[in-house]
Design a protein around this motif. Structure first.
Motif, PDB file in Angstrom:
ATOM      1  N   PRO A 227       0.796  -1.189  -0.025  1.00 28.96           N
ATOM      2  CA  PRO A 227       0.015   0.155  -0.099  1.00 28.96           C
ATOM      3  C   PRO A 227       0.775   1.316   0.072  1.00 28.96           C
ATOM      4  O   PRO A 227       1.999   1.150   0.278  1.00 28.96           O
ATOM      5  N   ARG A 228       0.268   2.517  -0.220  1.00 29.93           N
ATOM      6  CA  ARG A 228       0.844   3.692  -0.212  1.00 29.93           C
ATOM      7  C   ARG A 228       0.540   3.864   1.096  1.00 29.93           C
ATOM      8  O   ARG A 228      -0.525   4.011   1.537  1.00 29.93           O
ATOM      9  N   VAL A 229       1.706   4.251   1.911  1.00 27.93           N
ATOM     10  CA  VAL A 229       1.403   4.497   3.419  1.00 27.93           C
ATOM     11  C   VAL A 229       1.170   5.821   3.905  1.00 27.93           C
ATOM     12  O   VAL A 229       0.937   6.184   4.885  1.00 27.93           O
ATOM     13  N   GLY A 230       1.654   6.834   2.832  1.00 29.70           N
ATOM     14  CA  GLY A 230       1.619   8.166   3.054  1.00 29.70           C
ATOM     15  C   GLY A 230       2.473   8.942   4.042  1.00 29.70           C
ATOM     16  O   GLY A 230       2.095   9.828   4.590  1.00 29.70           O
ATOM     17  N   LEU A 231       3.717   8.364   3.977  1.00 31.43           N
ATOM     18  CA  LEU A 231       4.924   8.979   4.822  1.00 31.43           C
ATOM     19  C   LEU A 231       5.006  10.577   4.395  1.00 31.43           C
ATOM     20  O   LEU A 231       5.098  10.686   2.861  1.00 31.43           O
TER      21      LEU A 231
END
Lengths: 284, 416
Positions: A227-231
């Motif tokens: 997933p794109r974890v959004g860091l």
């Protein structure tokens, strides 16, 4: 001088070959993609300021039934094994979530987790994502939750902590003794693929690739389970630093020893040259 | 038995028992080398140094490496690279030296071709050199397997599978080589044995034969001038050093070699510490996974030209399968250099390439073609790439077919 000319020819052909099999081949095999972009343009930005007190009420009512916030002494309600078998993956600890994830991403994630993580190819009505959508909350309430999560972060998380919270639920780092919180068999049935150990990823993928990949995995590998974890940019740098500190532990030693070895050989070469000149004076 | 008298010192003591003085004379101080040579002749000594580096670092790595598919990857990437003091240094030196060895071998080989050093009594030097090239290739391939990374595994899978092209017995030969139906633990342990024992022994023996074969026809020189070594060495020993056209191996020739080796090793350590990735495919830092094929499978850079000849023939011709044509071309490419002395049909001309009217074009075309093959051997064989590879492979074979005619024609010109 003739030998200089010969050396130039040898170096020329060596350089052409090197250019062909390294930079040129790589540019052909790995087409250029846009570098990491931390603006999360596809997610509608928050345009209200959150209320911390109200956020606390909302988090206590909605989040801690599944999530831990260890820095506040709030342990997860289930053991990792139970959580993994119930949800497919262990829910993340939220101690530093307000800081390591981008503010707008967090808000977008609360509203539409599958959309924000870019996992619509893995989850849908037939196979629901473990995290439910909180789109029934108002824009203001979402902002309140985000503001609260941001507020509870007292100190800057270490590189390792960021890795553990953002990546450690699925990925192991066995060369640093870290085992993924979710057993790999669960991840495989949940996401369709095992999450690899990432001890050597800094060498197999290199920092530049990782920075784009972590930011937006599907941009690099179509249909990937990650997933794109959004860091945020700063947290992502911390993750990559940590990966380098484990996978390339001897980098500092290598770089400082390099200068000494090169210096030693340079002096050797100079002495050898002077000796050669002296010896050949007799014969030429 | 010779009469043993009281010795005058250690050297004398040894001399009475091992004839060390005579040995030194024959091997070093009265082993004559033409004066008229350039730094390209130092490549042999550079190779000896590199082989020494490979041997010593290899022994150090051997202390910690585990030839077991469950342990190999971590023993290299964790134990050696992180736990053992300077383990990373030994590994990087070993990996970079392997790559550098091939670069120097190619320079050594093209030097030999350019200056006609494979002809006129020097055929055995050339042939033993090519045997060494093949032995080093096998050594490199078996070593590449050992870290048990993704590319190790898939390269082994692809290369061992080549043998299935052998008529009738091919499939059985593949199983025999692998020791299993697939590349597995049995394959790793036998390649380990080949890499650390059998092939190094073969290489050491062939190096000795290669050196021995140099002693009679002597080293060639820049002008391919035929020297009377007895006469020239006599001049040197009489003190007419400037007049003599030869110099002793020690100390005169080696003093120059030391300088070249020093220069080379300076670059070598820069590569080891700052630019090691050119010799280490990043994909090989992923553990071997038989369920996941890498997007691109290619050998190390020094085998790419060979590999491109193999896959350059990508369509069936005249009822012959593309795979079979490729395999035949591949086998030819691997042995054709060995017979080079017999393909060059100009018996008189051992002059350097720039003095030969037609051969010089042949030489530079060969160099360029091999570089094209090398570059395209790495690129995905699709679209235009496949056609470039095909043309380059045809040109490669064509050059060797044309060589006897070109040199024969050249010989006629020389005779006039």
């Amino acid at each position: 001088m003739r030998e200089i000319k010969i050396l130039a020819i040898v170096l020329f052909f060596t350089a052409v070959t090197y250019w062909g099999v390294e930079p040129y081949a790589h540019s052909q095999m790995h087409p250029h993609v846009a570098p990491a972009d931390f603006s999360f343009k596809d997610i509608e930005p928050l345009h209200v300021n959150g209320n911390i007190e109200n956020g606390q009420v909302l988090v206590e009512a909605n989040c801690i039934a599944c999530h831990s916030i260890k820095t506040l002494g709030l342990e997860a309600p289930m053991s990792v094994e139970d959580a993994a078998s119930a949800y497919g993956v262990v829910p993340p600890d939220l101690s530093h979530a307000g800081v390591i994830y981008d503010k707008n991403y967090l808000a977008g994630f609360l509203k539409d987790p599958v959309g924000a993580t870019n996992l619509s190819h893995k989850f849908g009505d037939a196979k629901p994502y473990a995290m439910p959508s909180y789109s029934f909350l108002s824009e203001q309430e979402i902002a309140d939750v985000v503001a609260y999560l941001k507020n509870i972060v007292a100190t800057k998380a270490s590189d390792k902590t960021v890795f553990e919270e953002a990546c450690g639920r699925c990925h192991s780092m066995k060369y640093d003794g870290l085992k993924a919180q979710t057993p790999n068999a669960f991840i495989k049935s949940y996401l369709g693929a095992e999450a690899p150990d990432v001890s050597m990823m800094i060498r197999s993928k290199k920092a530049e690739y990782l920075s784009t990949f972590i930011n937006e995995p599907t941009k690099m590998v179509e249909g990937i389970a990650m997933p794109r974890v959004g860091l945020t940019e700063a947290s992502q740098d911390q993750v990559i630093n940590y990966m380098e500190s484990v996978g390339d532990r001897k980098k500092a030693e290598r770089e400082s020893l390099g200068l000494k070895l090169i210096g030693f050989m340079a002096i050797f070469t100079l002495i050898a040259y002077l000796w050669k000149v002296q010896i050949w004076k007799e014969v030429e | 038995m010779a009469e043993i008298r009281k010795s005058e010192g250690l050297i004398d003591w040894l001399d009475q028992r091992l004839a060390v003085k005579a040995f030194m004379r024959v091997m070093m101080t009265e082993y004559w080398i033409p004066k008229n040579i350039n730094f390209l002749w130092a490549m042999g000594v550079v190779l000896v140094v590199l082989f020494g580096v490979l041997l010593v670092t290899g022994l150090l790595l051997l202390m910690y490496y585990k030839p077991d598919i469950n342990l190999a990857f971590d023993s290299v990437n964790y134990t050696i690279m992180q736990e053992v003091e300077y383990g990373w240094l030994w590994r990087h030196m070993h990996g970079v030296a392997a790559s550098a060895t091939f670069l120097i071998i190619y320079i050594h080989l093209f030097t030999g071709i350019y200056y006609g050093s494979y002809k006129k009594g020097r055929e055995m030097i050339w042939i033993t050199g090519m045997v060494l090239f093949i032995a080093f290739s096998a050594e490199a391939f078996s070593g590449y397997m050992l870290p048990w990374g993704q590319m190790s595994y898939w390269a082994a899978q692809v290369i061992t599978n080549l043998f299935s092209g052998i008529p009738v017995i091919g499939d059985d030969v593949v199983i025999w080589i692998r020791g299993d139906y697939v590349v597995a633990d049995a394959t790793l342990t036998r390649f380990f044995m080949l890499h650390v024992v059998l092939l190094p022994l073969v290489i050491i023996v062939v190096i000795a034969v290669h050196f021995y074969s140099l002693r009679f026809p002597h080293v060639n020189n820049q002008e391919s001038e035929v020297l009377n070594f007895d006469m020239e060495s006599k001049k040197f020993l009489e003190g007419r050093k400037k007049e003599s056209k030869v110099v002793p191996f020690w100390p005169v020739f080696l003093s120059k070699d030391f300088f070249v080796v020093g220069f080379f090793m300076t670059v070598f350590f820069a590569l080891v510490c700052y630019q090691f990735d050119f010799a280490m495919d990043p994909i090989n830092f992923e553990p071997a996974n038989s369920m996941k094929t890498p997007a691109h499978i290619y050998p190390e850079w020094y085998f790419l030209w060979n590999y491109e000849v193999l896959r350059g023939f990508f369509f069936d011709i005249g009822g012959m399968a593309a795979m079979d044509i490729g395999l035949i071309a591949f086998v030819i490419a691997n042995i054709v250099f060995m017979v080079l002395p017999f393909l060059d049909r100009n018996p008189m001309n051992t002059a350097p390439a720039h003095k030969r009217p037609v051969f010089k074009y042949w030489f530079w075309l060969l160099v360029c073609d091999m570089i094209v093959l090398t570059v395209y051997g790495k690129l995905p064989p699709t679209g235009v790439n496949a056609w470039v590879g095909f043309v380059a492979a045809v040109v490669f074979l064509g050059l060797f077919i044309a060589l006897p005619f070109i040199t024969k024609h050249e010989a006629k010109g020389d005779a006039q």
